[in-house]
Design a protein around this motif. Structure first.
Motif: not given
Length: 195
Positions: A174-195
């Motif tokens: 996400a840091a590499r791709t800047g304000n790419d919303l799908p990358q930030h959504e992927a983090i949130a989705d992963y955290v909700v499902r796995h942590l």
């Protein structure tokens, strides 16, 4: 347009992208003005190999491979010819035979995307999954803007990575791709499902 070196360089760039048609066009001048030059011969062998391979012309493939091997006996530094021999080994019945050639090419060209991709292909074809993941991580650092590599490594982390490592990777991506919303959504989705 009649500069031999410039046209050969363009042909080699197109060969690295596996674009034999464009490489053949770029080779027209060198074949007319410097057909015996080792670099021209190496590029011509590569164009012939890829063209025959695309047509499933086994005799043409073998002829181009023989030409590349013969050239390498006298001019071992001709990478276009080396590329043909490596690709033939990777496509053959024993892909591991490409290992020493790829390792030598990596030593000479450690930052070459093409050679690193050959290494990744070899590791995948020979079932060396841990080494393939390590190679993919190396390539992620060597080529930080390459979207294909980012996607492959992201897929691997999402499928098999440990949760903490996966979150760290997703944050870095996400840091590499800047304000790419799908990358930030992927983090949130992963955290909700796995942590």
């Amino acid at each position: 347009p009649n500069d031999i070196d410039a046209n050969l360089s363009l042909a080699e760039i197109n060969l690295a992208k596996w674009n034999a048609d464009m490489a053949a066009r770029d080779l027209a001048v060198p074949l007319r003005l410097a057909k015996d030059d080792p670099r021209t011969r190496a590029a011509a062998a590569a164009v012939a190999y890829y063209t025959a391979d695309a047509k499933r012309d086994e005799a043409g493939r073998q002829s181009a491979l023989d030409a590349a091997r013969t050239l390498l006996e006298t001019y071992p530094d001709q990478f276009s010819a080396r590329r043909v021999v490596i690709q033939a080994a990777l496509a053959g019945s024993d892909p591991t035979s490409a290992t020493p050639m790829i390792d030598a090419a990596l030593k000479a060209r450690p930052r070459s995307l093409e050679v690193n991709m050959m290494k990744l292909d070899l590791l995948n074809k020979t079932g060396q999954s841990d080494a393939a993941v390590a190679q993919l991580k190396l390539m992620y650092n060597l080529f930080p803007d390459n979207k294909d590599i980012q996607g492959w490594l992201k897929d691997w982390y999402l499928a098999k990575g440990a949760p903490d490592d996966t979150v760290a990777f997703l944050l870095d991506l996400a840091a590499r791709t800047g304000n790419d919303l799908p990358q930030h959504e992927a983090i949130a989705d992963y955290v909700v499902r796995h942590l």
